[in-house]
Design an enzyme around this catalytic site. Structure first.
Site, mmCIF file in Angstrom:
data_model
loop_
_atom_site.group_PDB
_atom_site.id
_atom_site.type_symbol
_atom_site.label_atom_id
_atom_site.label_comp_id
_atom_site.label_asym_id
_atom_site.label_seq_id
_atom_site.Cartn_x
_atom_site.Cartn_y
_atom_site.Cartn_z
ATOM 1 N N LYS A 120 -13.254 43.942 -88.203
ATOM 2 C CA LYS A 120 -13.884 43.101 -89.215
ATOM 3 C C LYS A 120 -14.750 43.956 -90.136
ATOM 4 C CE LYS A 120 -14.577 38.996 -86.224
ATOM 5 N NZ LYS A 120 -13.915 37.962 -87.029
ATOM 6 N N ARG A 158 -7.530 32.754 -79.287
ATOM 7 C CA ARG A 158 -6.409 31.934 -78.832
ATOM 8 C C ARG A 158 -5.610 32.637 -77.742
ATOM 9 N NH1 ARG A 158 -4.187 31.775 -84.823
ATOM 10 N NH2 ARG A 158 -6.428 32.026 -85.073
#
Length: 464
Positions: free
Chosen positions: A240, A314
């Site tokens: 990120k 996820r």
């Protein structure tokens, strides 16, 4: 937080607080009271406060503006605007005393782990008559636990610390707890959790935490709570930017919510069995980090092609959702700070939830409205299912660009691994207040906990 709510017997002289609508202020006759309010530019707008002092200068009364209508949760701001002391609502709404007390407790939250003030004395509220203080304290305490866990920096809220909190909850309520850590995750068939967390330092090794309560009561319905516990998300090898990494201590918010709600269910003694499943990992960068293009195995046997290591939440949920499915729960709720797309769709204050159970969706939405715990149902739109298909694996963790609806496609990914028994609901929570305002400071926020608990308490009422 318990010390901010008291009974009348615990207060010798509580200062009265008068709740006032704008139309009531407009109807005030000319006189000292109106002049005092106007001198403070008080017109009973929502959140405005007027202080009324006696001839000796001591505070005698507070008038709190409600605006055009009573919104009990707006009283979260009230304790932040008052000096220390005891207060009592002079004209509490007949049907919202509990909400008023809860709002006061929630608004009194302060995260002061690293900036303590020994002289801090928070104002206290004499709870309105008839309020079940134990219940209000338990609900407020659940929200406080989730907020404190989210607010705590990753250095002090790693996988081990989440495990420690889970163990404390289990011990307090006679629940069984099991933890699978590090390389043992492979032996116990949690390969996806291991793959995401293996790059972290050994003392921050990944783990799966399973807390089970009343597991011997087969006649009771089983509730499964599943939480994403990414204690810090660097993005992995798809790192990120600094701006995106700044608040990633909050990426374990789903685990915090699952544990807080689980504790609340046990405190309320709801007639259910309960299992809380948390995957706690750090998405770190090292020579052993999982890579874009890798294909990972999962507990369910399905394979996942990794398109982006920053879509790790996820991936770890795939294993713990599969574990929940093995237990054949009546209801499964997963909580995860899963996608930025959910914020693009609905903003930070309105988390989406997903379920195929129409009746359950109505119950959740009704509870959200009744308890001022806002949520919005989003669709598990089957037309986007192809967006999570992979050419070389069963599914991919980065949905195809053509679908665009990132929160929806993430939920569709999870659906591949969700329990087939009973009903499954996914909550894509933000767990954070981005803007500071009285009663809602910048930092951790509990979302969906109060509504889900209220729905469960209505469906499975505790014996009286």
């Amino acid at each position: 937080m318990h010390d901010v709510l008291i009974t009348a017997a615990q207060s010798a002289a509580a200062i009265p607080v008068q709740l006032m609508l704008e139309e009531e202020f407009k109807a005030l006759p000319e006189g000292v009271l109106r002049a005092t309010c106007e001198a403070q530019r008080f017109k009973a707008q929502s959140g405005h406060v007027a202080s009324i002092s006696g001839p000796d200068g001591k505070l005698e009364r507070i008038i709190w503006g409600l605006g055009g209508k009573l919104e009990p949760m707006s009283l979260r701001a009230l304790p932040t605007k008052l000096p220390a002391g005891d207060y009592v609502i002079e004209n509490p709404p007949a049907d919202a005393g509990e909400m008023v007390a809860l709002a006061w407790a929630l608004g009194s939250y302060v995260f002061d782990r690293y900036k303590k003030r020994e002289d801090r004395v928070r104002p206290r509220l004499v709870a309105p008559e008839g309020v079940n203080l134990d219940h209000v304290r338990h609900v407020a305490g659940a929200c406080e636990l989730a907020r404190e866990m989210v607010d705590t920096p990753a250095a002090d809220m790693g996988p081990l610390q989440i495990e420690t909190i889970a163990r404390e909850i289990a011990e307090a309520h006679g629940a069984r707890i099991g933890v699978v850590t590090g390389a043992d995750l492979l032996e116990e068939n949690y390969p996806a959790v291991h793959a995401v967390g293996r790059a972290a330092a050994p003392h921050r090794a990944p783990r799966v935490i399973e807390l089970a309560w009343r597991e011997d009561r087969a006649e009771l319905p089983l509730i499964a709570l599943v939480g994403k516990g990414v204690v810090f998300d660097s993005g992995g090898l798809d790192i990120k930017p600094a701006s995106g990494m700044r608040n990633m201590k909050k990426d374990m918010g789903g685990a915090a919510h699952a544990l807080a709600l689980g504790r609340l269910i046990m405190q309320a003694d709801l007639p259910v069995r309960l299992v809380v499943l948390v995957a706690a990992v750090e998405n770190a960068i090292s020579g052993d980090a999982f890579r874009p293009g890798d294909v990972l195995s999962t507990r369910l046997g399905k394979t996942i092609e990794i398109g982006n290591t920053d879509a790790e939440g996820r991936v770890i949920l795939s294993d713990v959702l599969a574990r929940a499915g093995e237990l054949e729960p009546t209801l499964t709720f997963d909580f995860a700070t899963l996608t930025g797309a959910a914020r693009v769709a609905l903003g930070p204050e309105l988390p989406p939830f997903y379920t195929d159970d129409e009746g359950l969706a109505v119950e959740i939405a009704a509870a959200a409205k009744a308890h001022a715990d806002p949520m919005w149902r989003m669709p598990l739109w089957p037309g986007y299912q192809d967006a999570v298909k992979s050419d070389i694996a069963d599914v991919r963790n980065d949905s195809a660009d053509w679908a665009q609806a990132g929160s929806v496609t993430a939920a569709l990914f999870l659906k591949h691994f969700a329990p087939k028994a009973g009903s499954w609901t996914h909550f894509d929570v933000f767990a954070w207040n981005s803007r500071g305002r009285p009663g809602w400071p910048v930092g951790g926020e509990a979302q969906a906990i109060r509504a889900v608990f209220a729905m469960l308490a209505k469906r499975f009422p505790a014996a009286r």
